[in-house]
Scaffold this active site. Structure first.
Site, PDB file in Angstrom:
ATOM      1  CG  ASN A 170      38.294  83.391  31.299  1.00  0.00           C
ATOM      2  OD1 ASN A 170      37.464  83.713  32.255  1.00  0.00           O
ATOM      3  ND2 ASN A 170      38.807  83.694  30.878  1.00  0.00           N
ATOM      4  CE  LYS A 219      36.517  83.939  27.777  1.00  0.00           C
ATOM      5  NZ  LYS A 219      36.588  83.931  26.218  1.00  0.00           N
ATOM      6  CG  HIS A 264      42.412  86.489  28.481  1.00  0.00           C
ATOM      7  ND1 HIS A 264      41.139  86.842  27.679  1.00  0.00           N
ATOM      8  CD2 HIS A 264      41.989  85.178  28.089  1.00  0.00           C
ATOM      9  CE1 HIS A 264      40.341  86.118  26.801  1.00  0.00           C
ATOM     10  NE2 HIS A 264      40.591  85.087  27.366  1.00  0.00           N
ATOM     11  CD  GLU A 273      38.032  87.883  26.206  1.00  0.00           C
ATOM     12  OE1 GLU A 273      37.488  87.952  27.721  1.00  0.00           O
ATOM     13  OE2 GLU A 273      37.710  87.193  25.009  1.00  0.00           O
ATOM     14  CD  GLU A 321      43.198  81.764  26.591  1.00  0.00           C
ATOM     15  OE1 GLU A 321      42.555  80.554  26.245  1.00  0.00           O
ATOM     16  OE2 GLU A 321      42.850  82.985  26.580  1.00  0.00           O
ATOM     17  N   GLY A 354      35.816  82.441  21.280  1.00  0.00           N
ATOM     18  CA  GLY A 354      35.003  82.202  21.338  1.00  0.00           C
ATOM     19  C   GLY A 354      33.997  82.877  19.861  1.00  0.00           C
ATOM     20  CB  SER A 385      37.210  77.733  19.741  1.00  0.00           C
ATOM     21  OG  SER A 385      36.647  78.570  19.518  1.00  0.00           O
TER      22      SER A 385
END
Ligand code: PGA
Length: 236
Positions: free
Chosen positions: A8, A10, A94, A96, A161, A167, A199
């Site tokens: 991904n 991003k 996701h 985010e 996740e 991250g 991660s």
């Protein structure tokens, strides 16, 4: 079951980043025996990336889609458009997007259905925040997200996740990953691929990928560099 190693990117990548894809292709040489490989670049790069990976073991995917096929939705991209641009999968829900755009489980489910309508496989993301884990609610949170986000058609991939692991370099214990994945397995079909994300690096990929009911990884930062991503693929 074949593993799925999904990258991904991003909001990272300009045309020059395609050089990493080219490098990954040469590192791969031949199709890995037991892993499918996917890269989800920003929508702007999807057509050129799809062209770059054509005929290679790598597939291309989108990072999000609108629920509608077309219409007055300025700035949005539909699943049909991503398909035409070369996508085989679309990441939906996701964390985010859930956090930055207020996406609810119901919306994520509709996006997963939109991907399926277009003939693509959604990768549906779930995961608890740090606070939810500290309160001992991780399993309940993931369970509720699954109930709200999974469509009836079972042609999907699920990615667990933990938000606090994305991250940050932090990873749950192998037992914690095993516990959540077994819960996800109870709510999905035996043949549904369940990815872990947060991660994942070449150094920890082998132990994570060997956990029961972990059938691949969703990789952010480490998917941007061909050597790192290749290291994770080799861990399968
Ligand atoms: P990370 O991101 O690998 O950089 O932690 C994972 C993701 O957000 O999918």
């Amino acid at each position: 079951m074949r593993h799925l190693i999904a990258g991904n990117w991003k909001m990272n990548g300009l045309n020059a980043s395609l050089a990493e894809v080219n490098k990954l292709k040469s590192l791969l040489q031949e199709k890995p025996a037991n892993a499918d490989i996917l890269i989800c670049p920003p929508a702007t790069l999807l057509p050129s990336l799809a062209q770059e990976v054509a005929g290679s073991p790598i597939s291309a995917g989108g990072q999000d889609c609108h629920t509608a096929e077309s219409g007055a939705h300025t700035g949005d991209v539909s699943a049909e458009m991503l398909k035409e641009a070369g996508a085989a999968f679309i990441i939906v829900g996701h964390s985010e997007r859930r956090a930055d755009h207020g996406e609810t489980d119901e919306l994520v489910k509709q996006k997963a259905e939109a991907a399926q309508r277009a003939g693509l496989t959604p990768i549906i993301c779930v995961g608890e925040t740090r606070e939810e884990r500290e309160l001992g609610n991780a399993a309940a949170v993931v369970s509720a997200q699954l109930s709200g986000s999974l469509p009836e058609d079972t042609n999907y991939v699920v990615a667990y996740e933990p938000v606090w692991a994305i991250g940050t370099g932090l990873v749950p214990s192998l037992d914690d990953i095993r516990e959540i994945h077994s819960l996800v397995r109870e709510k999905t079909q035996e043949e549904t691929r369940l990815l872990y994300g947060g991660s994942v690096k070449p150094a920890n990929a082998a132990e994570i990928l060997s956990i029961e009911n972990v059938n691949g990884a969703l990789v952010g930062g480490a998917s941007l560099k061909a050597e790192d991503f290749f290291g994770i693929i080799q861990a399968v």
